[in-house]
Design an enzyme around this catalytic site. Structure first.
Site, PDB file in Angstrom:
ATOM      1  N   GLY A  12       0.213  -1.256  -0.065  1.00  0.00           N
ATOM      2  CA  GLY A  12       0.323   0.107   0.289  1.00  0.00           C
ATOM      3  C   GLY A  12       0.679   1.696   0.008  1.00  0.00           C
ATOM      4  O   GLY A  12       0.874   2.441   0.556  1.00  0.00           O
ATOM      5  N   ASP A  63      -2.933  -6.858  -5.071  1.00  0.00           N
ATOM      6  CA  ASP A  63      -4.314  -7.025  -4.154  1.00  0.00           C
ATOM      7  C   ASP A  63      -3.822  -7.852  -2.688  1.00  0.00           C
ATOM      8  O   ASP A  63      -4.219  -8.788  -3.092  1.00  0.00           O
ATOM      9  CB  ASP A  63      -5.940  -7.325  -4.634  1.00  0.00           C
ATOM     10  CG  ASP A  63      -6.647  -7.554  -3.791  1.00  0.00           C
ATOM     11  OD1 ASP A  63      -8.181  -7.664  -4.365  1.00  0.00           O
ATOM     12  OD2 ASP A  63      -6.178  -6.878  -2.778  1.00  0.00           O
ATOM     13  N   ASN A  90       1.521  -2.100   5.474  1.00  0.00           N
ATOM     14  CA  ASN A  90       0.377  -1.263   5.503  1.00  0.00           C
ATOM     15  C   ASN A  90      -0.620  -1.285   4.898  1.00  0.00           C
ATOM     16  O   ASN A  90      -1.144  -0.076   5.251  1.00  0.00           O
ATOM     17  CB  ASN A  90       1.670  -0.173   4.931  1.00  0.00           C
ATOM     18  CG  ASN A  90       1.166   1.137   5.170  1.00  0.00           C
ATOM     19  OD1 ASN A  90       0.670   1.950   5.622  1.00  0.00           O
ATOM     20  ND2 ASN A  90       0.479   1.717   3.433  1.00  0.00           N
ATOM     21  N   SER A 148      -2.750  -0.068  14.504  1.00  0.00           N
ATOM     22  CA  SER A 148      -4.225   1.499  14.390  1.00  0.00           C
ATOM     23  C   SER A 148      -4.233   1.874  16.245  1.00  0.00           C
ATOM     24  O   SER A 148      -4.452   0.318  16.713  1.00  0.00           O
ATOM     25  CB  SER A 148      -5.212   1.715  13.795  1.00  0.00           C
ATOM     26  OG  SER A 148      -6.371   2.404  14.698  1.00  0.00           O
ATOM     27  N   SER A 150      -6.511   2.169  16.404  1.00  0.00           N
ATOM     28  CA  SER A 150      -8.303   1.267  16.950  1.00  0.00           C
ATOM     29  C   SER A 150      -8.073  -0.110  17.701  1.00  0.00           C
ATOM     30  O   SER A 150      -9.162  -1.170  17.139  1.00  0.00           O
ATOM     31  CB  SER A 150      -8.590   1.592  15.474  1.00  0.00           C
ATOM     32  OG  SER A 150      -9.024   3.204  15.023  1.00  0.00           O
ATOM     33  N   GLN A 158     -17.025   1.514  12.766  1.00  0.00           N
ATOM     34  CA  GLN A 158     -16.112   0.570  12.641  1.00  0.00           C
ATOM     35  C   GLN A 158     -15.495  -0.728  12.751  1.00  0.00           C
ATOM     36  O   GLN A 158     -14.605  -1.194  13.413  1.00  0.00           O
ATOM     37  CB  GLN A 158     -14.690   1.128  13.011  1.00  0.00           C
ATOM     38  CG  GLN A 158     -14.073   2.514  12.319  1.00  0.00           C
ATOM     39  CD  GLN A 158     -13.039   3.263  12.856  1.00  0.00           C
ATOM     40  OE1 GLN A 158     -12.913   3.905  13.733  1.00  0.00           O
ATOM     41  NE2 GLN A 158     -12.003   3.272  11.987  1.00  0.00           N
ATOM     42  N   TYR A 161     -13.890  -3.075  10.758  1.00  0.00           N
ATOM     43  CA  TYR A 161     -12.805  -2.138  11.077  1.00  0.00           C
ATOM     44  C   TYR A 161     -11.377  -2.609  11.789  1.00  0.00           C
ATOM     45  O   TYR A 161     -10.646  -2.998  12.112  1.00  0.00           O
ATOM     46  CB  TYR A 161     -12.277  -0.832  10.758  1.00  0.00           C
ATOM     47  CG  TYR A 161     -11.344  -0.286  10.587  1.00  0.00           C
ATOM     48  CD1 TYR A 161     -10.384   0.358  12.048  1.00  0.00           C
ATOM     49  CD2 TYR A 161     -10.251  -0.514   9.139  1.00  0.00           C
ATOM     50  CE1 TYR A 161     -10.180   0.938  11.793  1.00  0.00           C
ATOM     51  CE2 TYR A 161      -8.919   0.517   9.521  1.00  0.00           C
ATOM     52  CZ  TYR A 161      -8.698   1.187  11.025  1.00  0.00           C
ATOM     53  OH  TYR A 161      -8.008   1.904  10.792  1.00  0.00           O
ATOM     54  N   LYS A 165      -7.634  -4.372  13.076  1.00  0.00           N
ATOM     55  CA  LYS A 165      -6.175  -3.984  13.808  1.00  0.00           C
ATOM     56  C   LYS A 165      -5.993  -4.609  14.978  1.00  0.00           C
ATOM     57  O   LYS A 165      -4.817  -4.336  15.282  1.00  0.00           O
ATOM     58  CB  LYS A 165      -6.536  -2.563  13.699  1.00  0.00           C
ATOM     59  CG  LYS A 165      -6.832  -1.299  12.430  1.00  0.00           C
ATOM     60  CD  LYS A 165      -5.165  -2.105  11.139  1.00  0.00           C
ATOM     61  CE  LYS A 165      -6.138  -1.003  10.355  1.00  0.00           C
ATOM     62  NZ  LYS A 165      -4.387  -1.402   9.237  1.00  0.00           N
ATOM     63  N   THR A 193      -5.042   9.518  15.202  1.00  0.00           N
ATOM     64  CA  THR A 193      -6.382  10.044  13.398  1.00  0.00           C
ATOM     65  C   THR A 193      -4.798  10.566  12.828  1.00  0.00           C
ATOM     66  O   THR A 193      -4.575  11.506  13.124  1.00  0.00           O
ATOM     67  CB  THR A 193      -7.095  10.718  14.136  1.00  0.00           C
ATOM     68  OG1 THR A 193      -7.821  10.177  14.352  1.00  0.00           O
ATOM     69  CG2 THR A 193      -8.121  11.209  12.344  1.00  0.00           C
ATOM     70  N   ASN A 199      -9.698   9.035   5.686  1.00  0.00           N
ATOM     71  CA  ASN A 199     -10.335   9.312   6.422  1.00  0.00           C
ATOM     72  C   ASN A 199     -10.607  10.487   5.987  1.00  0.00           C
ATOM     73  O   ASN A 199     -11.471  11.463   6.186  1.00  0.00           O
ATOM     74  CB  ASN A 199     -10.000   9.086   7.886  1.00  0.00           C
ATOM     75  CG  ASN A 199      -8.704   9.825   7.925  1.00  0.00           C
ATOM     76  OD1 ASN A 199      -8.051  11.143   7.380  1.00  0.00           O
ATOM     77  ND2 ASN A 199      -7.556   9.358   8.926  1.00  0.00           N
TER      78      ASN A 199
END
Ligand code: RM4
Length: 258
Positions: A12, A63, A90, A148, A150, A158, A161, A165, A193, A199
């Site tokens: 990424g 991918d 990443n 993250s 998160s 999320q 998501y 993480k 963030t 985002n």
């Protein structure tokens, strides 16, 4: 030159944290292999920028949700660089969505990119590092996964998501145990963030933006460079005794309850 002649691979890599990491590692003397998904123009411009820094670079489109991409990326590293010393997982997505009506395809895509992609990419990198063996200083390599804040806290939009993480964070802890015998270090970075494409839409809501910014003791959102700096440290020999660790880089957001 903290990363002189190290061979660094990043998934990424064409935007945001990945791009900043590629350029920061190159500026510290590393040769860079980049992966991205269907972002050729940005990849070519990044290759150009890395070569302008006097370093070697290659691009392997793929991918990360497809395990074949991991095989292809590591094969390309062997072809171009003879192998790798550092792997940075990443690539990640966060299509914000409410829980009760979360479509299965969004849940599956997020899981496959963020967790399955990290797993298969790091596994392929570790297999090559083990094949290469330790260097003269006994180092076997450094694997860094971008988790993250998160992983530690939740998000209303999320639910698909944050578990990925948390999984990335836990994966690095277990890989640190499994790979320590080979001298391979495994660590995660936990950005707060950070303003990137991931985002942009979500933070276009002024109320949400103000709510999040108010929670950050350093008074600003993160920039991709802030995370790239942590990756450079974990990739470097300065972190020779760091493995199984998670480095929170969030401006103090996580600890700021009141
Ligand atoms: C991060 C964190 C940020 C969010 C991005 C998409 O892990 O949750 O707040 O903006 O994801």
């Amino acid at each position: 030159m903290l990363l002189k002649d190290k061979r660094v691979l990043i998934t990424g890599a064409t935007r945001g944290i990945g791009r900043a990491t590629a350029l920061s590692c190159a500026a510290q003397g590393a040769d860079i292999g980049i992966n991205s998904f269907q972002d050729d123009a940005m990849a070519e411009s990044l290759i150009y920028e890395i070569k302008q820094l006097g370093r070697r670079a290659f691009y392997c489109e793929g991918d990360v949700a497809n395990p074949q991409s991991a095989t292809d990326f590591i094969h390309a590293a062997v072809q171009h660089f003879g192998g790798l010393d550092v792997f940075v997982s990443n690539a990640g997505i966060c299509p914000f969505h409410s829980f009760l009506d979360m479509p299965v395809d969004i849940l599956q895509r997020t899981t496959n990119v963020n967790f399955l992609g990290t797993y298969t990419m790091c596994q392929a990198a570790a297999q090559q590092m083990v094949k290469q063996g330790r260097d003269a200083q006994g180092r076997g390599g450094s694997i860094i996964a971008i988790s993250s804040i998160s992983a530690l806290v939740g998000g209303e939009l999320q639910t698909h998501y944050t578990p990925t993480k948390a999984g990335v964070h836990s994966l690095m802890q277990s890989c640190a145990i499994a790979l320590g015998q080979f001298g391979i270090r495994c660590n995660s970075v936990m950005p707060g963030t950070v303003l990137t494409d991931i985002n942009k839409d979500d933070l276009s809501d002024p109320q949400k933006r103000a709510h999040l910014e108010k929670r950050i003791p350093l008074g600003r959102f993160g920039e991709s460079k802030d995370i790239a700096n942590v990756v450079v440290f974990l990739a470097s020999d300065l972190a020779d005794y760091v493995t199984g660790a998670s480095v929170l880089a969030d401006g103090g957001m996580f600890v700021n309850l009141q």
